[in-house]
Motif scaffolding. Sequence first.
Motif, PDB file in Angstrom:
ATOM      1  N   LEU A 191       8.518 -11.400  48.450  1.00  0.00           N
ATOM      2  CA  LEU A 191       7.866 -12.611  48.924  1.00  0.00           C
ATOM      3  C   LEU A 191       6.998 -13.221  47.839  1.00  0.00           C
ATOM      4  N   TYR A 192       6.316 -12.349  47.068  1.00  0.00           N
ATOM      5  CA  TYR A 192       5.451 -12.828  45.986  1.00  0.00           C
ATOM      6  C   TYR A 192       6.280 -13.540  44.919  1.00  0.00           C
ATOM      7  N   ASN A 193       7.421 -12.903  44.541  1.00  0.00           N
ATOM      8  CA  ASN A 193       8.272 -13.493  43.526  1.00  0.00           C
ATOM      9  C   ASN A 193       8.852 -14.823  43.998  1.00  0.00           C
ATOM     10  N   ASN A 194       9.188 -14.902  45.292  1.00  0.00           N
ATOM     11  CA  ASN A 194       9.723 -16.151  45.836  1.00  0.00           C
ATOM     12  C   ASN A 194       8.706 -17.269  45.726  1.00  0.00           C
ATOM     13  N   ASN A 195       7.443 -16.928  45.969  1.00  0.00           N
ATOM     14  CA  ASN A 195       6.393 -17.935  45.862  1.00  0.00           C
ATOM     15  C   ASN A 195       6.246 -18.436  44.433  1.00  0.00           C
ATOM     16  N   LEU A 196       6.373 -17.492  43.483  1.00  0.00           N
ATOM     17  CA  LEU A 196       6.244 -17.877  42.080  1.00  0.00           C
ATOM     18  C   LEU A 196       7.394 -18.786  41.654  1.00  0.00           C
ATOM     19  N   ASN A 197       8.571 -18.510  42.205  1.00  0.00           N
ATOM     20  CA  ASN A 197       9.742 -19.272  41.811  1.00  0.00           C
ATOM     21  C   ASN A 197       9.876 -20.590  42.572  1.00  0.00           C
ATOM     22  N   ASN A 198       9.017 -20.794  43.547  1.00  0.00           N
ATOM     23  CA  ASN A 198       9.075 -22.025  44.326  1.00  0.00           C
ATOM     24  C   ASN A 198       8.849 -23.230  43.414  1.00  0.00           C
ATOM     25  N   LYS A 199       9.667 -24.278  43.585  1.00  0.00           N
ATOM     26  CA  LYS A 199       9.577 -25.431  42.690  1.00  0.00           C
ATOM     27  C   LYS A 199       8.244 -26.155  42.805  1.00  0.00           C
ATOM     28  N   ASP A 200       7.506 -25.921  43.926  1.00  0.00           N
ATOM     29  CA  ASP A 200       6.232 -26.593  44.095  1.00  0.00           C
ATOM     30  C   ASP A 200       5.078 -25.827  43.457  1.00  0.00           C
ATOM     31  N   THR A 201       5.372 -24.604  42.951  1.00  0.00           N
ATOM     32  CA  THR A 201       4.313 -23.796  42.354  1.00  0.00           C
ATOM     33  C   THR A 201       3.783 -24.475  41.087  1.00  0.00           C
ATOM     34  N   LYS A 202       2.471 -24.572  40.981  1.00  0.00           N
ATOM     35  CA  LYS A 202       1.849 -25.241  39.843  1.00  0.00           C
ATOM     36  C   LYS A 202       1.882 -24.350  38.617  1.00  0.00           C
ATOM     37  N   ARG A 203       2.368 -24.861  37.511  1.00  0.00           N
ATOM     38  CA  ARG A 203       2.388 -24.097  36.264  1.00  0.00           C
ATOM     39  C   ARG A 203       1.024 -24.177  35.595  1.00  0.00           C
ATOM     40  N   LEU A 204       0.633 -23.042  34.978  1.00  0.00           N
ATOM     41  CA  LEU A 204      -0.656 -23.001  34.293  1.00  0.00           C
ATOM     42  C   LEU A 204      -0.569 -23.746  32.971  1.00  0.00           C
ATOM     43  N   SER A 205      -1.638 -24.431  32.624  1.00  0.00           N
ATOM     44  CA  SER A 205      -1.696 -25.063  31.317  1.00  0.00           C
ATOM     45  C   SER A 205      -1.913 -23.987  30.256  1.00  0.00           C
ATOM     46  N   LYS A 206      -1.745 -24.343  28.998  1.00  0.00           N
ATOM     47  CA  LYS A 206      -1.931 -23.366  27.916  1.00  0.00           C
ATOM     48  C   LYS A 206      -3.364 -22.830  27.895  1.00  0.00           C
ATOM     49  N   ASP A 207      -4.332 -23.706  28.115  1.00  0.00           N
ATOM     50  CA  ASP A 207      -5.732 -23.276  28.133  1.00  0.00           C
ATOM     51  C   ASP A 207      -6.001 -22.324  29.297  1.00  0.00           C
ATOM     52  N   GLU A 208      -5.430 -22.645  30.456  1.00  0.00           N
ATOM     53  CA  GLU A 208      -5.619 -21.785  31.628  1.00  0.00           C
ATOM     54  C   GLU A 208      -4.945 -20.432  31.427  1.00  0.00           C
ATOM     55  N   GLU A 209      -3.772 -20.463  30.816  1.00  0.00           N
ATOM     56  CA  GLU A 209      -3.046 -19.225  30.551  1.00  0.00           C
ATOM     57  C   GLU A 209      -3.822 -18.345  29.571  1.00  0.00           C
ATOM     58  N   LYS A 210      -4.369 -18.951  28.507  1.00  0.00           N
ATOM     59  CA  LYS A 210      -5.153 -18.187  27.535  1.00  0.00           C
ATOM     60  C   LYS A 210      -6.413 -17.622  28.175  1.00  0.00           C
ATOM     61  N   SER A 211      -7.052 -18.424  29.028  1.00  0.00           N
ATOM     62  CA  SER A 211      -8.262 -17.975  29.717  1.00  0.00           C
ATOM     63  C   SER A 211      -7.967 -16.766  30.596  1.00  0.00           C
ATOM     64  N   LEU A 212      -6.821 -16.798  31.275  1.00  0.00           N
ATOM     65  CA  LEU A 212      -6.432 -15.678  32.128  1.00  0.00           C
ATOM     66  C   LEU A 212      -6.138 -14.440  31.295  1.00  0.00           C
ATOM     67  N   GLN A 213      -5.450 -14.630  30.167  1.00  0.00           N
ATOM     68  CA  GLN A 213      -5.145 -13.505  29.273  1.00  0.00           C
ATOM     69  C   GLN A 213      -6.427 -12.876  28.729  1.00  0.00           C
ATOM     70  N   ASP A 214      -7.360 -13.720  28.297  1.00  0.00           N
ATOM     71  CA  ASP A 214      -8.640 -13.223  27.777  1.00  0.00           C
ATOM     72  C   ASP A 214      -9.390 -12.428  28.843  1.00  0.00           C
ATOM     73  N   LYS A 215      -9.371 -12.943  30.062  1.00  0.00           N
ATOM     74  CA  LYS A 215     -10.070 -12.266  31.155  1.00  0.00           C
ATOM     75  C   LYS A 215      -9.508 -10.874  31.383  1.00  0.00           C
ATOM     76  N   LEU A 216      -8.182 -10.760  31.391  1.00  0.00           N
ATOM     77  CA  LEU A 216      -7.539  -9.461  31.599  1.00  0.00           C
ATOM     78  C   LEU A 216      -7.830  -8.503  30.443  1.00  0.00           C
ATOM     79  N   LEU A 217      -7.802  -9.023  29.213  1.00  0.00           N
ATOM     80  CA  LEU A 217      -8.064  -8.177  28.043  1.00  0.00           C
ATOM     81  C   LEU A 217      -9.516  -7.703  28.006  1.00  0.00           C
ATOM     82  N   LEU A 218     -10.436  -8.568  28.405  1.00  0.00           N
ATOM     83  CA  LEU A 218     -11.860  -8.216  28.368  1.00  0.00           C
ATOM     84  C   LEU A 218     -12.234  -7.207  29.442  1.00  0.00           C
TER      85      LEU A 218
END
Length: 352
Positions: A191-218
Motif C-alpha cells: 500500500l505504501y509503494n502504491n501511494n508513492l507511485n501514484n501520479k498525484d504524489t508530489k515529488r520533492l524538490s532538490k533542496d527538500e531532498e537534500k534537507s531530508l538526506q541531511d536530516k537522516l545522516l545527522l
Amino acid sequence: MSEFKYFKLDRVYNELYYQFPKVLLVSETYKHLDSDAKIAYMLFKSRLEFAAKKKQVDEEGNVYFTFTLAEQQKMLHRGKQKVLNIHAQLEKANLLQKKSGGFNKAAGKKNPTRLYLAELEVTENDIYLVEEIDRTGDEQQENVDLPHGMKFIPREDEEKNAETLAAHDGMKFIPTSNVDLPHGMKNGQELYNNNLNNKDTKRLSKDEEKSLQDKLLLEDFAESMIAGNKTFLPSKVLTLLASFSHGEFETAANYMKAIHNAKANAEKLEDYHFMYEDVEEKYGIDIDNLIYFKTKKAIFKEKDEKIRNMDNLIFRYLTDLFQDIIRQIKATEEAPMAPEVEVSLHNWLEGD
C-alpha cells in the motif's frame, strides 16, 4: 576435520558460560545496540559480579569494576576504536558510566577508571516477547498449514466478533512482511509503494531532498563517525556538532575536521604528540568534557556576536585547549616520582 563431540547428560551442565540477558534480544529500548555492544554488556556484568563479591563499592555504596581498554580489546577481539564505539553505544543507552579513579601521587600514575553498569529496564511487553520466543517451537506445530511467514496468535481474552471470526474463531490473523499472501490481500508495504507511485504524489524538490538526506545522516552522525573509525571524539561532542550544524551534514563534518586539525596544530606548536585515549587513563585529565565545553563555548559565541567562520573559531578555541592539555601532560611526566619509604624493622625486632 575433528570428530563432532556430542553433549552427554553428564556434561551439559559442566561448562562455564557467560549469562546473556534475553531482554537485549527483544526490547525496543536496546534495539539500537549492535551485537558487540550486547556481548560487551554481558562481559561487563560478569566483571561487576566479581567486583561485588570483593565488596568493591564507592563512597555512595555503588558497585564499580575496572576493565582496561587493552583487556576489553583482547576479550572482544576488537580494535581500540570499535571498543570506544561500544562504550558510546552503552553510554547512550544509559547502561554504562565511566568515572576517573583519581591520581595516585605515591605511584606517580592515575588509578584505573571506574566503570559502572546499570541494570537493564524490563517491561511487561519484554517479558511477553521473551516467552513468545521460548514457545516458538510449540507454535510452529500449530501453524503448519498456514502460508509461509504467517501465523495465528490466540487471543483468549478477546471478545468474538465478525472481524476476529473472519480470520479464525477467537484468533487474530497477522501477516508478516515478504510473505505469499492469499489472492487479493495487500500488506502495508504494498500500500505504501502504491501511494508513492501514484501520479498525484508530489515529488520533492532538490533542496527538500537534500534537507531530508541531511536530516537522516545527522540522526546517526555520532554513531556512524565512531563506527567508521573517522574520529577520536566522544559521542556527546559529535552529537553537539550535529545539533548546531544548521541541519547540514557537511557543516557537522567540517566542525569535526576543525577539531582534528586543532589537535594536530597544538601538537606541532608544542612539539609533542599524544594518544587521545591515554590522556584520561594515564594522566587523569577529563579530556572528553574539556572538549565538549570548549566546543560549546565556541558555538554559543555565535549567539552573542556575528561569526564569519565558525570552523576557524572552533579551530582556534580547540588549539588553545589541546596546548593546555599537552602542557599538563608534560608537567606530570616531568614531575619527580615520590621516593619509596623504606621501613626499618630493626627496633621492632630487637627492642629499644
